[in-house]
Write a protein that holds these residues in place. Sequence first.
Motif, short mmCIF file in Angstrom:
data_model
loop_
_atom_site.label_atom_id
_atom_site.label_comp_id
_atom_site.label_asym_id
_atom_site.label_seq_id
_atom_site.Cartn_x
_atom_site.Cartn_y
_atom_site.Cartn_z
N TYR A 1 21.62 76.81 -47.53
CA TYR A 1 20.60 75.95 -48.10
C TYR A 1 21.18 74.83 -48.94
O TYR A 1 20.45 74.13 -49.64
N ASP A 2 22.50 74.62 -48.84
CA ASP A 2 23.13 73.48 -49.48
C ASP A 2 22.56 72.21 -48.85
O ASP A 2 22.45 72.12 -47.63
N TYR B 1 21.65 77.38 -38.30
CA TYR B 1 22.76 77.51 -39.24
C TYR B 1 23.86 78.38 -38.63
O TYR B 1 25.04 78.03 -38.74
N SER C 1 17.64 79.45 -39.60
CA SER C 1 18.73 80.44 -39.68
C SER C 1 19.54 80.46 -38.39
O SER C 1 20.78 80.55 -38.44
N GLN D 1 32.50 78.21 -44.18
CA GLN D 1 31.83 79.08 -45.15
C GLN D 1 31.04 78.19 -46.10
O GLN D 1 31.62 77.38 -46.81
N SER D 2 29.74 78.31 -46.08
CA SER D 2 28.92 77.47 -46.94
C SER D 2 27.59 78.15 -47.22
O SER D 2 27.23 79.13 -46.58
N ASN D 3 26.89 77.58 -48.16
CA ASN D 3 25.55 78.03 -48.49
C ASN D 3 24.61 77.43 -47.44
O ASN D 3 24.58 76.21 -47.28
N GLU E 1 13.08 76.55 -50.72
CA GLU E 1 13.03 77.04 -52.11
C GLU E 1 11.78 77.87 -52.36
O GLU E 1 11.60 78.41 -53.45
#
Length: 84
Positions: free
Chosen positions: A7-8, A79, A76, A3-5, A34
């Motif tokens: 865009y981290d 990811y 995406s 579980q992560s962002n 961004e």
Amino acid sequence: MIQSNPYDAKVVYSILTSKDFSQREIHVSLKIMEGKSNKDIAASLYISEATVKKHIQNMFRKCEANDRKHFLELYSEWYENFIK
């Protein structure tokens, strides 16, 4: 499952290094994520707009993206595979 962002910076770095992106291409990618313009990217990374454009061309060639939207769609997908 991770579980992560998406865009981290650490996540982006992990994913894009696996796609053979250079350090600078990853920096530019983060700025694209961004929503920054080429002019804003150039200013924040202390490089010329021409250099930003060249990095983007190289990035898009590496992943066969047609434009920024397509690049973000591809990211995406990468990811989603990354968190599985």
